[in-house]
Design a protein around this motif. Structure first.
Motif, PDB file in Angstrom:
ATOM      1  N   GLY A  10       0.831  -1.203   0.000  1.00  0.00           N
ATOM      2  CA  GLY A  10       0.000   0.000   0.000  1.00  0.00           C
ATOM      3  C   GLY A  10       0.862   1.247   0.000  1.00  0.00           C
ATOM      4  O   GLY A  10       0.972   1.964  -0.972  1.00  0.00           O
ATOM      5  N   LYS A  11       1.500   1.479   1.126  1.00  0.00           N
ATOM      6  CA  LYS A  11       2.342   2.661   1.252  1.00  0.00           C
ATOM      7  C   LYS A  11       3.660   2.442   0.490  1.00  0.00           C
ATOM      8  O   LYS A  11       4.135   1.321   0.394  1.00  0.00           O
ATOM      9  N   THR A 143       5.205  -3.955   6.039  1.00  0.00           N
ATOM     10  CA  THR A 143       4.936  -2.698   6.723  1.00  0.00           C
ATOM     11  C   THR A 143       6.148  -2.340   7.560  1.00  0.00           C
ATOM     12  O   THR A 143       7.038  -3.156   7.756  1.00  0.00           O
ATOM     13  N   SER A 148       1.497   5.224   9.808  1.00  0.00           N
ATOM     14  CA  SER A 148       1.056   5.440   8.427  1.00  0.00           C
ATOM     15  C   SER A 148       1.175   4.157   7.612  1.00  0.00           C
ATOM     16  O   SER A 148       0.270   3.813   6.835  1.00  0.00           O
ATOM     17  N   ARG A 151      -1.464   1.584   8.836  1.00  0.00           N
ATOM     18  CA  ARG A 151      -2.799   1.945   8.367  1.00  0.00           C
ATOM     19  C   ARG A 151      -2.997   1.522   6.911  1.00  0.00           C
ATOM     20  O   ARG A 151      -4.019   0.949   6.537  1.00  0.00           O
ATOM     21  N   ASP A 152      -1.975   1.771   6.086  1.00  0.00           N
ATOM     22  CA  ASP A 152      -2.089   1.399   4.674  1.00  0.00           C
ATOM     23  C   ASP A 152      -2.045  -0.111   4.506  1.00  0.00           C
ATOM     24  O   ASP A 152      -2.725  -0.669   3.638  1.00  0.00           O
ATOM     25  N   ARG A 155      -5.417  -1.417   5.019  1.00  0.00           N
ATOM     26  CA  ARG A 155      -6.236  -1.212   3.826  1.00  0.00           C
ATOM     27  C   ARG A 155      -5.959  -2.323   2.808  1.00  0.00           C
ATOM     28  O   ARG A 155      -6.887  -2.866   2.201  1.00  0.00           O
TER      29      ARG A 155
END
Lengths: 268, 223
Positions: A10-11, A143, A148, A151-152, A155
């Protein structure tokens, strides 16, 4: 028949590409045949991290559009005898140059010849993400211990639940700074794992060598002494089904008084 | 056998349309019946027949209803009060079931996921930051809520959210909402979030539910 694993987060900037390169290399070190796919169209860099950028002739879009055969486009890593290959991303095409169906075809064509197909997913959850998960059997969600990134990752796990793969996604926590975790300034491994509610695949400590080695096009995992390298090697072993205990986050017991004194004298 | 039969009840008149008769048959018989009643001397005393039209196990299509209404309107003595059928479509039945049951929900709602339900929800799962649970009914939560709850979606302010929501980001009821930042410390497992008479979302104690929402209180068995 090999297994296709997508590395996603995600991030951006949490270490997807570094992790792909290192896990792939670690698996090759174990004697597995590995092919890595870079799906970050327009911003490819898996080749650079692996030190293979000067060997690229064709890319994945060339293959998808029939300008090159899959065999021609695969870049072989000379350090490993026919074990490690890279299918590079295209550099000059639009992000939407690939369709999920095309990626799936390519992955399905690779799987019989390799033990692992590692797919390096671009940041974001748009088409690049959809392309990346299209052919995958399993997912590694990367991750870092930052809110941040977590959180991503949450998702992305949600999106993977909506597009279920054969296997449940597993978590890789990257760039753990031991001293910050020990001081309580960083989210710890258990906190992140229980929050995301998926199985933990491994933890990687933050290490300067990760950056310096990738700058030389040599994945850190080649240096067996390095703690980050050990983390990646453990991940590779767990992917192979071995039971490997997690590395300890707690720093070695703080050096005692005499220890510190002698060290102080040594410094002088 | 007549396709249309008139029955008197204590509360008025029922017009029964037999399910075994074809619709054309019903229309013919109905016309006969109304015509007969119009001229029948004993009906002269009654000036106003309010009819409940019972269709037995038959669902009338809108154009069929229309045809019956047009026919009846030709006779000024008669008005149709309502149509009633002994059956309903599966879609309607499902919707009713959705609306009437309390859904027990025990799942993880992650960042970016937006779940919408019909009816009341008993929530036992986890809502992560950025996750959203919406329903047109009430929400009772015993779960771990770090995201957003919306009861009475989209615009029903009579619904409530009961349970511990002090970790939630926002609570919406109908069009009203609150951001939990400021109110979080007054929220615990005995808290009812509701929309008050001033159309503002506020928090009350479960013990005061009777005052807060008498209708709900009675419906769930309170006295």
């Amino acid at each position: 028949m090999g297994k296709a694993i997508v590395v996603t987060s995600g991030k951006g900037g949490v270490g997807k590409t570094t992790s792909t390169a290192n896990i792939g290399t670690a698996l090759a070190l174990m004697g597995k045949r590995v092919c890595m796919l870079d799906l970050d169209l327009g911003l490819r860099n898996l080749d650079v991290v692996l030190g293979l950028d000067n060997r690229i002739m064709y890319d994945i879009v060339d293959v998808a559009e029939g300008r090159a055969k899959l065999r021609q486009a695969l870049v072989k890593d000379k350090r490993f005898d026919d074990l490690l290959f890279l299918l590079p991303a295209a550099q000059n095409t639009d992000k939407s140059a690939l369709e999920p169906g095309q990626v799936k075809t390519i992955v399905d064509e690779l799987k019989p010849d390799f033990d692992y197909v590692l797919i390096d997913c671009p940041a974001g959850i748009e088409q690049g993400f959809m392309n990346s998960i299209a052919g995958a059997d399993a997912a590694i969600v990367v991750t870092t211990p930052e809110i941040s990134a977590v959180r991503d990752a949450d998702r992305v796990v949600g999106l993977l639940e909506q597009h279920p793969l054969t296997e449940e996604p597993r978590l890789l926590i990257n760039r753990i700074r031991r001293h910050m975790v020990n001081d309580g300034d960083m989210m710890d491994v258990d906190e992140i794992t229980s929050h995301l509610g998926i199985e933990l695949l491994g933890i990687i400590f933050d290490d300067d060598a990760v950056i310096s080695t990738s700058n030389h096009g040599e994945p850190v995992v080649l240096n067996s002494e390095n703690p980050a390298a050990q983390g990646y090697r453990n991940v590779a072993r767990r992917l192979e089904g071995e039971t490997v205990p997690l590395m300890k986050v707690e720093a070695e017991a703080a050096p005692g008084f005499w220890n510190r004194m002698t060290r102080w004298f040594h410094k002088g | 056998m007549q396709g249309a039969v008139l029955r008197g009840t204590q509360s008025g008149y029922e017009l029964v349309l037999r399910q075994s008769a074809s619709f054309d048959q019903i229309m013919t018989d109905l016309r006969d019946l109304l015509e007969k009643l119009r001229v029948a001397p004993e009906s002269e005393a009654v000036t106003n027949f309010s009819l409940d039209v019972l269709t037995e196990n038959r669902l009338l299509q809108p154009d069929e209803k229309k045809a019956i209404e047009t026919l009846v309107s030709e006779y000024p003595k008669f008005q149709i009060h309502k149509f009633e059928s002994g059956v309903m479509t599966k879609a309607d039945a499902n919707e009713l079931r959705e609306r009437e049951t309390v859904h027990v929900l025990s799942r993880t709602i992650r960042n970016g996921q937006d779940l919408e339900y019909k009816g009341d929800i008993l929530f036992l799962g986890i809502i992560h930051e950025g996750g959203k649970l919406k329903t047109n009914g009430n929400i009772y939560t015993m779960g771990n809520v770090h995201g957003i709850l919306q009861a009475g979606f989209p615009d029903d302010e009579s619904k409530v959210v009961i349970g511990d929501t002090h970790d939630a980001q926002q609570i919406h009821i109908g069009e009203q909402f609150t951001i939990l930042d400021d109110d979080a410390d007054q929220v615990n497992a005995q808290t009812v979030a509701y929309v008050n008479d001033l159309h503002a979302l506020s928090f009350g104690k479960l013990a005061n539910l009777k005052k807060i929402n008498p209708k709900l209180f009675n419906q769930i068995g309170g006295l």
